[in-house]
Design an enzyme around this catalytic site. Structure first.
Site, mmCIF file in Angstrom:
data_model
loop_
_atom_site.group_PDB
_atom_site.id
_atom_site.type_symbol
_atom_site.label_atom_id
_atom_site.label_comp_id
_atom_site.label_asym_id
_atom_site.label_seq_id
_atom_site.Cartn_x
_atom_site.Cartn_y
_atom_site.Cartn_z
ATOM 1 N N SER A 37 -58.848 -43.505 7.824
ATOM 2 C CA SER A 37 -58.324 -44.345 8.901
ATOM 3 C C SER A 37 -57.131 -43.627 9.500
ATOM 4 C CB SER A 37 -57.884 -45.706 8.338
ATOM 5 O OG SER A 37 -57.116 -46.431 9.279
ATOM 6 N N TYR A 79 -52.435 -50.787 1.993
ATOM 7 C CA TYR A 79 -53.599 -50.231 2.689
ATOM 8 C C TYR A 79 -53.322 -48.787 3.086
ATOM 9 C CZ TYR A 79 -57.324 -49.654 6.138
ATOM 10 O OH TYR A 79 -58.414 -49.194 6.831
#
Length: 280
Positions: free
Chosen positions: A133, A146
């Protein structure tokens, strides 16, 4: 080899679902895996085989790989797509929840990779595509856990690529930005839940409102574009090590590298101060 045997994890919705369908439409032998088999059943019309997989369960992981190997004798491409985002202040997120996010986003990916590598090595070729990501290249407030998992995926993948190159195995990372899925809405819900009645509540509500508004807008990139990028990364003879995809993703990463870290910190905090909450 035109017909590849491909395993796609996290295939019950969004990017994983689209990727499995696209691979199958190209004539590959595709196995789609996730916890909720019923959500993947529509893929069967494209010839996709669906399997139950819980990436937090070693037995489930081993059974998934064994089922494919027993049926096909090889696994040519592994797409590690399973993952989720649990947002919240570092102080508020229980370590058990943080640990589970690592189990899903990193250790499940790693265990699948460990089991698939001997198969690929024996065949002298293979491709592992890991979903990272832009959160693995830049940090946002309330995304610490995250971010940590995706930074870890980046380092893990870089080391793995060097180790496996000698065996004809390549490792590629996909770095999505804002993609039009339910990911942002779910992450916003987690953020508000973990911040309720804490000193972070007001700022967390601002951030959650920003996430909900952003992930409800049409300017976000369709997951099909990410699926196309994954297919390209998996089938290209000489793939890049990283593919960044999603509107604004390259700009954001470039911006965080260009400006001093303290300036980025100020930009993030000012976003809270100048945003009106409309969904409380």
């Amino acid at each position: 080899m035109t017909n590849k045997v491909i395993l796609v994890t996290g295939a019950s919705s969004g990017i994983g679902f689209q990727t499995a369908q696209m691979f199958a439409e190209q004539g590959n032998t595709v196995y789609a895996a996730a916890r909720r088999i019923e959500l993947m059943q529509p893929l069967e019309q494209y010839g996709v085989r669906v399997l139950h997989l819980d990436v937090c369960d070693d037995v489930s992981i081993a059974q998934c790989v064994k089922t494919i190997f027993d049926a096909e004798g090889r696994i040519d491409v592994l797409v590690n797509n399973a993952g989720y985002g649990y947002f919240g202040a570092v102080e508020n997120v229980p370590i058990a929840d943080a640990r589970r996010q690592f189990e899903v986003n990193l250790f499940g990916l790693a265990r699948l990779t460990q089991l698939v590598l001997p198969i690929m090595r024996k065949n002298g070729c293979g491709r592992i595509v890991n979903l990272s990501s832009i959160a693995g290249r830049m940090a946002m407030p309330f995304g610490a856990w995250y971010n940590a998992t995706k930074y870890a995926v980046e380092g893990f993948s870089d080391a793995l690529r060097i180790e496996t190159r000698q065996f004809g195995i390549d490792v590629v990372m996909i770095e999505p930005g804002g993609i039009k899925t339910n990911w942002g809405i779910i992450a916003a819900d987690h953020l508000q839940e973990s911040s309720q009645d804490t000193v972070y509540e007001q700022n967390a509500n601002h951030e959650a409102a920003l996430m909900r508004k952003g992930y409800s807008m049409d300017f976000l990139t369709d997951p099909q574009k990410v699926a196309k990028t994954i297919v390209k990364a998996a089938t290209r003879r000489r793939p890049k090590t990283r593919y960044r995809v999603g509107r604004g993703s390259s700009l954001l990463v470039w911006l965080t590298r260009l400006i001093p870290y303290r300036w980025w910190d100020k930009i993030c905090t000012k976003m809270w101060r100048h945003y009106k909450i409309v969904d409380k």
